[in-house]
Design an enzyme around this catalytic site. Structure first.
Site, PDB file in Angstrom:
ATOM      1  N   LEU A  33      -1.979  -3.818  -0.496  1.00 26.60           N
ATOM      2  CA  LEU A  33      -0.625  -4.300  -0.775  1.00 26.60           C
ATOM      3  C   LEU A  33      -0.075  -3.746  -2.084  1.00 26.60           C
ATOM      4  O   LEU A  33      -0.806  -3.529  -3.049  1.00 26.60           O
ATOM      5  CB  LEU A  33      -0.622  -5.832  -0.826  1.00 26.60           C
ATOM      6  CG  LEU A  33      -1.086  -6.565   0.439  1.00 26.60           C
ATOM      7  CD1 LEU A  33      -0.919  -8.076   0.256  1.00 26.60           C
ATOM      8  CD2 LEU A  33      -0.344  -6.091   1.687  1.00 26.60           C
ATOM      9  N   HIS A  37       5.352  -4.335  -0.156  1.00 26.62           N
ATOM     10  CA  HIS A  37       4.902  -5.413   0.733  1.00 26.62           C
ATOM     11  C   HIS A  37       5.332  -6.777   0.185  1.00 26.62           C
ATOM     12  O   HIS A  37       5.806  -7.641   0.932  1.00 26.62           O
ATOM     13  CB  HIS A  37       3.368  -5.409   0.852  1.00 26.62           C
ATOM     14  CG  HIS A  37       2.805  -4.230   1.561  1.00 26.62           C
ATOM     15  ND1 HIS A  37       2.010  -3.304   0.925  1.00 26.62           N
ATOM     16  CD2 HIS A  37       2.911  -3.819   2.851  1.00 26.62           C
ATOM     17  CE1 HIS A  37       1.642  -2.375   1.797  1.00 26.62           C
ATOM     18  NE2 HIS A  37       2.175  -2.656   2.970  1.00 26.62           N
ATOM     19  N   GLN A  61      -4.085   2.813  15.980  1.00 27.98           N
ATOM     20  CA  GLN A  61      -2.913   3.614  15.604  1.00 27.98           C
ATOM     21  C   GLN A  61      -3.266   4.831  14.776  1.00 27.98           C
ATOM     22  O   GLN A  61      -2.387   5.576  14.340  1.00 27.98           O
ATOM     23  CB  GLN A  61      -1.874   2.767  14.880  1.00 27.98           C
ATOM     24  CG  GLN A  61      -2.248   2.302  13.480  1.00 27.98           C
ATOM     25  CD  GLN A  61      -1.238   1.318  12.934  1.00 27.98           C
ATOM     26  OE1 GLN A  61      -1.111   0.191  13.418  1.00 27.98           O
ATOM     27  NE2 GLN A  61      -0.492   1.732  11.908  1.00 27.98           N
ATOM     28  N   GLU A 150      12.116  -0.487   5.879  1.00 27.90           N
ATOM     29  CA  GLU A 150      12.820   0.646   6.477  1.00 27.90           C
ATOM     30  C   GLU A 150      12.215   1.993   6.104  1.00 27.90           C
ATOM     31  O   GLU A 150      12.614   3.019   6.647  1.00 27.90           O
ATOM     32  CB  GLU A 150      14.299   0.619   6.076  1.00 27.90           C
ATOM     33  CG  GLU A 150      15.076  -0.514   6.750  1.00 27.90           C
ATOM     34  CD  GLU A 150      16.562  -0.470   6.452  1.00 27.90           C
ATOM     35  OE1 GLU A 150      16.947   0.229   5.478  1.00 27.90           O
ATOM     36  OE2 GLU A 150      17.327  -1.123   7.183  1.00 27.90           O
ATOM     37  N   SER A 187       4.411   3.137  -1.417  1.00 29.07           N
ATOM     38  CA  SER A 187       3.473   3.310  -0.311  1.00 29.07           C
ATOM     39  C   SER A 187       2.061   3.122  -0.830  1.00 29.07           C
ATOM     40  O   SER A 187       1.772   3.440  -2.000  1.00 29.07           O
ATOM     41  CB  SER A 187       3.623   4.710   0.293  1.00 29.07           C
ATOM     42  OG  SER A 187       2.575   4.998   1.193  1.00 29.07           O
ATOM     43  N   SER A 188       1.182   2.623   0.029  1.00 33.41           N
ATOM     44  CA  SER A 188      -0.234   2.519  -0.340  1.00 33.41           C
ATOM     45  C   SER A 188      -0.800   3.896  -0.669  1.00 33.41           C
ATOM     46  O   SER A 188      -1.748   4.013  -1.465  1.00 33.41           O
ATOM     47  CB  SER A 188      -1.027   1.894   0.805  1.00 33.41           C
ATOM     48  OG  SER A 188      -0.499   0.635   1.150  1.00 33.41           O
ATOM     49  N   ARG A 189      -0.241   4.927  -0.078  1.00 34.78           N
ATOM     50  CA  ARG A 189      -0.736   6.293  -0.299  1.00 34.78           C
ATOM     51  C   ARG A 189      -0.426   6.811  -1.705  1.00 34.78           C
ATOM     52  O   ARG A 189      -1.073   7.756  -2.167  1.00 34.78           O
ATOM     53  CB  ARG A 189      -0.125   7.239   0.735  1.00 34.78           C
ATOM     54  CG  ARG A 189      -0.547   6.943   2.163  1.00 34.78           C
ATOM     55  CD  ARG A 189       0.246   7.757   3.167  1.00 34.78           C
ATOM     56  NE  ARG A 189      -0.141   7.431   4.531  1.00 34.78           N
ATOM     57  CZ  ARG A 189      -0.652   8.295   5.399  1.00 34.78           C
ATOM     58  NH1 ARG A 189      -0.843   9.546   5.025  1.00 34.78           N
ATOM     59  NH2 ARG A 189      -0.959   7.935   6.619  1.00 34.78           N
TER      60      ARG A 189
END
Length: 283
Positions: A33, A37, A61, A150, A187-189
């Site tokens: 998170l 988030h 996925q 989004e 982003s988590s990335r």
């Protein structure tokens, strides 16, 4: 915050809340998170009486097993972040068997073709996995409203189509992209980026803002060619795709039809880290 690992216990608590006429909001996540988030959780808490957050790294996925293995697992940190919000949350953290049983397999869905655009061209079977897990979670939680960012706009449209075609009866709400100070979409990335690459990756949002300024003045093909050249001249970023597409069908647009709403979409690599972003162009 109440933590549930078994769906039966979660459903019992949700049933109790619904009997008291509480509206249920839902924020599904795969953990790791970040502030993006948490912004979804806060928006859900403003709109609903009770909020369920799920943390589940969904194996169906991932088209690349290495990505699944490398996906960050930070449950203790995630729990601490949610507790810091000081909201009355229900956290659902099932294991794979609890959610899928013995057969870990994605179903097959028809999303009227939007699954074949952009991300669908590069991530085989990804949206079947998304559809499978979201359908299962919706059926367990039975939320009144579900909240999605989004940033993953194509995924948001997939879930809206899933909800419609499967008659799941959930109000699917898209929430604005939460960004770092540089404009980089959270982003988590991002945590996998070096300090320099994290700074350079803000170029993605800068390009989207410039595209927004060009839209309506130049045609989509001209803009696409310009974006591709700009990325070729950037040594640290590699463009995977850039598209200007109808926000509903996600079909690429060649001309500016004033009756349609358009978004610009980018997927690019900063080193080995794949990043996506998008922006509304005429709405």
């Amino acid at each position: 915050m109440q933590i549930f690992r078994e769906k039966a216990l979660l459903q019992r608590e949700i049933s109790r809340l619904k009997k008291k006429k509480n509206t249920i909001g839902f924020v599904p996540t795969m953990g790791a998170l970040h502030l993006g988030h948490l912004s979804l959780v806060k928006q859900a808490a403003k709109a609903c009486d009770a909020v369920v957050v799920s943390i589940f790294i969904n194996p169906t996925q991932f088209d690349n097993l290495k990505d699944l293995e490398n996906y960050p697992r930070t449950l203790d940190t995630d729990i601490a972040l949610l507790k810091d919000l000081q909201l009355d949350l229900l956290l659902f953290t099932p294991n794979t068997e609890e959610l899928y049983g013995k057969q870990i397999q994605a179903g097959h869905f028809d999303f009227d073709g939007i699954e074949n655009e952009m991300e669908g061209k590069y991530r085989t079977g990804h949206f079947n996995g998304v559809g499978t897990v979201v359908k299962r979670l919706f059926e367990i939680v039975l939320p009144d409203k579900a909240f999605f960012g989004e940033k993953d706009f194509q995924q948001l449209q997939i879930i809206r189509k899933l909800n419609e075609k499967q008659n799941l009866g959930v109000d699917v709400i898209g929430c604005p992209i939460d960004r770092e100070d540089t404009g980089l979409a959270r982003s988590s990335r991002n945590d996998r980026l070096s300090a320099n690459l994290r700074k350079e990756a803000s170029f993605i949002y800068q390009m989207l803002m410039k595209v927004k300024g060009k839209f309506g003045i130049e045609n989509a093909n001209e803009i696409k060619g310009w974006v591709e050249n700009e990325f070729k001249n950037h040594p640290d970023l590699k463009l995977e795709y850039f598209e200007i597409a109808d926000s509903k069908t996600l079909k690429s647009g060649k001309n500016n039809d004033q009756k349609l709403t358009y978004r610009a979409f980018i997927a690019a690599y900063a080193g080995e880290v794949r990043l996506i972003d998008n922006i509304a162009l005429n709405y």
